[in-house]
Scaffold this motif. Structure first.
Motif, mmCIF file in Angstrom:
data_model
loop_
_atom_site.group_PDB
_atom_site.id
_atom_site.type_symbol
_atom_site.label_atom_id
_atom_site.label_comp_id
_atom_site.label_asym_id
_atom_site.label_seq_id
_atom_site.Cartn_x
_atom_site.Cartn_y
_atom_site.Cartn_z
ATOM 1 N N LYS A 236 30.391 20.107 0.487
ATOM 2 C CA LYS A 236 29.585 20.919 -0.418
ATOM 3 C C LYS A 236 28.986 20.109 -1.576
ATOM 4 O O LYS A 236 29.205 20.425 -2.752
ATOM 5 C CB LYS A 236 30.419 22.083 -0.960
ATOM 6 C CG LYS A 236 30.950 23.004 0.118
ATOM 7 C CD LYS A 236 31.739 24.157 -0.469
ATOM 8 C CE LYS A 236 32.244 25.090 0.625
ATOM 9 N NZ LYS A 236 33.049 26.215 0.072
ATOM 10 N N LEU A 239 26.966 22.195 -4.118
ATOM 11 C CA LEU A 239 27.750 23.005 -5.043
ATOM 12 C C LEU A 239 28.301 22.152 -6.183
ATOM 13 O O LEU A 239 28.234 22.533 -7.356
ATOM 14 C CB LEU A 239 28.898 23.690 -4.300
ATOM 15 C CG LEU A 239 29.848 24.541 -5.164
ATOM 16 C CD1 LEU A 239 29.078 25.673 -5.841
ATOM 17 C CD2 LEU A 239 30.982 25.093 -4.308
ATOM 18 N N SER A 242 25.443 21.127 -8.475
ATOM 19 C CA SER A 242 24.982 22.267 -9.260
ATOM 20 C C SER A 242 25.987 22.640 -10.343
ATOM 21 O O SER A 242 25.598 23.043 -11.452
ATOM 22 C CB SER A 242 24.731 23.471 -8.348
ATOM 23 O OG SER A 242 23.655 23.217 -7.465
ATOM 24 N N ASP A 243 27.267 22.518 -10.052
ATOM 25 C CA ASP A 243 28.289 22.794 -11.060
ATOM 26 C C ASP A 243 28.151 21.842 -12.242
ATOM 27 O O ASP A 243 28.304 22.247 -13.401
ATOM 28 C CB ASP A 243 29.689 22.658 -10.450
ATOM 29 C CG ASP A 243 30.058 23.830 -9.559
ATOM 30 O OD1 ASP A 243 29.361 24.866 -9.620
ATOM 31 O OD2 ASP A 243 31.033 23.709 -8.789
ATOM 32 N N ASP A 254 18.547 25.916 -4.224
ATOM 33 C CA ASP A 254 18.560 25.211 -2.945
ATOM 34 C C ASP A 254 17.204 24.605 -2.593
ATOM 35 O O ASP A 254 17.134 23.659 -1.811
ATOM 36 C CB ASP A 254 18.992 26.160 -1.823
ATOM 37 C CG ASP A 254 20.499 26.391 -1.815
ATOM 38 O OD1 ASP A 254 21.231 25.535 -2.343
ATOM 39 O OD2 ASP A 254 20.930 27.425 -1.280
#
Length: 273
Positions: A236, A239, A242-243, A254
């Motif tokens: 991931k 993810l 992005s975190d 996305d």
């Protein structure tokens, strides 16, 4: 018209103890009783200029992007020390460093000689290709800055000393994916960003970043970190990337990752660091 983004609290420990609240602030209305920062009138943020591209999920609210930092800010402010309105949000006590993290200790000699040896010794990362993300993502990395001021009365924060910032600039140039490995919950990402991004100090808000500079910093790190995580087959990667961006107040959709994947860049290079 505007909505506050989700507030995320992270903290740090001595000697740069901080309790950072990442949030995107509402636009500040000019008045005779409050001053704008010199850079608080951007002509057009890059996220606005990207609106015509299929990257609409890169977003931040308009206005100053601030990180409220509780490390005893005092003196040397270009922003007002106090705001007219009472701040209703209270900064929580600093969270301790994550247990078992890699702790990089640097002092005046290390900083002024631009010596990255403490980082190499503690982490075992001696060159960019030797780092394997998995262990560092699990344990995280943090910094202890033992910096002695020439003048004990110097009110500047550590992120305001040019020699400290230069050391972090060299570290970042050598290992540009480092932000994703930092101890976010203990405020290390906020401190790292403060070392690299222009900002000013405010008694209530703490560190207030130049919004366009922070936006450019975050986007550059998104490109670097996403590719690096993919290269090492980290699950991931979107993810996790992005975190990281979200911790600094930015959302990444996305569509952006789709474009990156559609037009990959070869990682092989004839040039050595």
């Amino acid at each position: 018209m505007y909505q506050l983004s989700q507030t995320i609290s992270v903290h740090s420990s001595h000697p740069f103890a901080m309790a950072a609240i990442f949030q995107t602030l509402l636009p500040i209305c000019s008045s005779s009783s409050s001053r704008q920062t010199p850079w608080n009138t951007p002509s057009r943020p890059i996220s606005d200029s990207m609106a015509s591209l299929p990257i609409s999920h890169l977003y931040r609210q308009q206005g100053q992007t601030a990180v409220s930092v509780a490390f005893n800010p005092s003196g040397n402010f270009d922003l007002p020390l106090y705001d007219d309105e009472e701040d209703t949000s209270k900064v929580e006590p600093p969270m301790p460093p994550s247990e078992g993290r890699f702790e990089i200790v640097i002092d005046n000699d290390v900083i002024r000689s631009l010596d990255l040896t403490p980082f190499h010794t503690v982490t075992g990362i001696t060159n960019p290709s030797s780092a394997k993300p998995k262990e560092y993502l699990e344990r995280t990395i943090g910094f202890t800055i033992n910096y002695t001021r020439e003048d004990p009365r110097d009110p500047r924060e550590l992120s305001e000393f040019p020699d400290i910032r230069l050391w972090f600039l060299r570290l970042d140039a050598a290992y540009p994916w480092l932000p994703v490995l930092l101890d976010w919950r203990a405020g290390e990402l906020a401190r790292y960003a403060a070392m690299l991004v222009p900002h000013q100090m405010n008694m209530r808000m703490g560190v207030v970043f130049n919004p366009e500079a922070l936006e450019l910093f975050v986007m550059q790190k998104v490109f670097v970190v996403y590719l690096w995580l993919k290269q090492h087959n980290i699950p991931k990667p979107r993810l996790k990337t992005s975190d990281m961006a979200r911790m600094l107040g930015f959302g990444i959709g996305d569509e952006l990752y789709d474009l990156i994947d559609k037009h990959p860049i070869s990682t092989s290079s004839k040039h050595k660091a």
